[in-house]
Design a protein around this motif. Structure first.
Motif, PDB file in Angstrom:
ATOM      1  N   SER A  18       0.831  -1.211   0.000  1.00 15.65           N
ATOM      2  CA  SER A  18       0.000   0.000   0.000  1.00 15.65           C
ATOM      3  C   SER A  18       0.860   1.254   0.000  1.00 15.65           C
ATOM      4  O   SER A  18       0.549   2.236  -0.680  1.00 15.65           O
ATOM      5  N   SER A  22       0.795   4.010  -2.930  1.00 12.58           N
ATOM      6  CA  SER A  22       0.530   5.402  -2.561  1.00 12.58           C
ATOM      7  C   SER A  22       1.647   6.319  -3.050  1.00 12.58           C
ATOM      8  O   SER A  22       1.394   7.390  -3.607  1.00 12.58           O
ATOM      9  N   HIS A  23       2.893   5.897  -2.859  1.00 12.84           N
ATOM     10  CA  HIS A  23       4.037   6.686  -3.321  1.00 12.84           C
ATOM     11  C   HIS A  23       4.017   6.820  -4.853  1.00 12.84           C
ATOM     12  O   HIS A  23       4.220   7.919  -5.391  1.00 12.84           O
ATOM     13  N   GLN A  25       1.448   6.608  -6.876  1.00 10.14           N
ATOM     14  CA  GLN A  25       0.312   7.447  -7.273  1.00 10.14           C
ATOM     15  C   GLN A  25       0.619   8.928  -7.034  1.00 10.14           C
ATOM     16  O   GLN A  25       0.304   9.778  -7.870  1.00 10.14           O
TER      17      GLN A  25
END
Length: 164
Positions: A18, A22-23, A25
């Motif tokens: 995750s 997240s990084h 994105q």
């Protein structure tokens, strides 16, 4: 292996996955935001019905902030695109309309302006001026977007063309 160890390892792997998603994105979003305001300056050589010149257009999506200009005549450095340089390049009798670009000047998206434009009804004068702006005079405009640091450059002479 005990069940609580397997669950803890699986939770750690999911958390790391995750974090990576997240990084990635966030990085893609930042890149998209930069591209969505990227200026693209172009300099066109114009020779039409009694008019000769160099027209600058911002064909990009965002404003261009000028960081520097470099002027070369016959391959020799002359200075920055300002009034002092123009008076060394152009004769007083054939003074063209000009648009100066100082450091920090902003060229809005969609903006079109002539860096230099000469209008005349005399064909010989037009041809002399065309020779100057099409092959002997090079104006390089260094610019960046509102984010800064990109170091974009556009030149009035296409790549590969060298001033004589």
């Amino acid at each position: 292996m005990r069940a609580d160890t397997v669950i803890a390892v699986a939770a750690a792997v999911i958390a790391l996955g995750s974090l990576w998603v997240s990084h990635s994105q966030g990085r893609a979003t930042r890149l998209h935001n930069r591209q969505s305001v990227r200026p693209i300056l172009q300099i066109r050589r114009i020779h039409e019905d009694g008019r000769v010149g160099l027209q600058m257009i911002n064909a990009g999506l965002g404003p261009a902030i000028v960081t520097n200009t470099v002027v070369r005549l016959n391959g020799e450095f002359v200075g920055r695109w300002d009034r002092d340089v123009k008076s060394r390049i152009f004769a007083a009798s054939d003074w063209p309309m000009t648009y100066s670009l100082r450091q920090g000047a902003v060229v809005l998206n969609g903006q079109q302006t002539f860096l230099v434009r000469y209008d005349s009804d005399v064909p010989d004068r037009l041809e002399r001026f065309w020779d100057l702006v099409s092959s002997r005079l090079a104006i390089d405009v260094h610019y960046e977007s509102v984010y800064g640091g990109e170091r974009f450059i556009v030149s009035s002479l296409p790549r590969g063309d060298q001033a004589r």
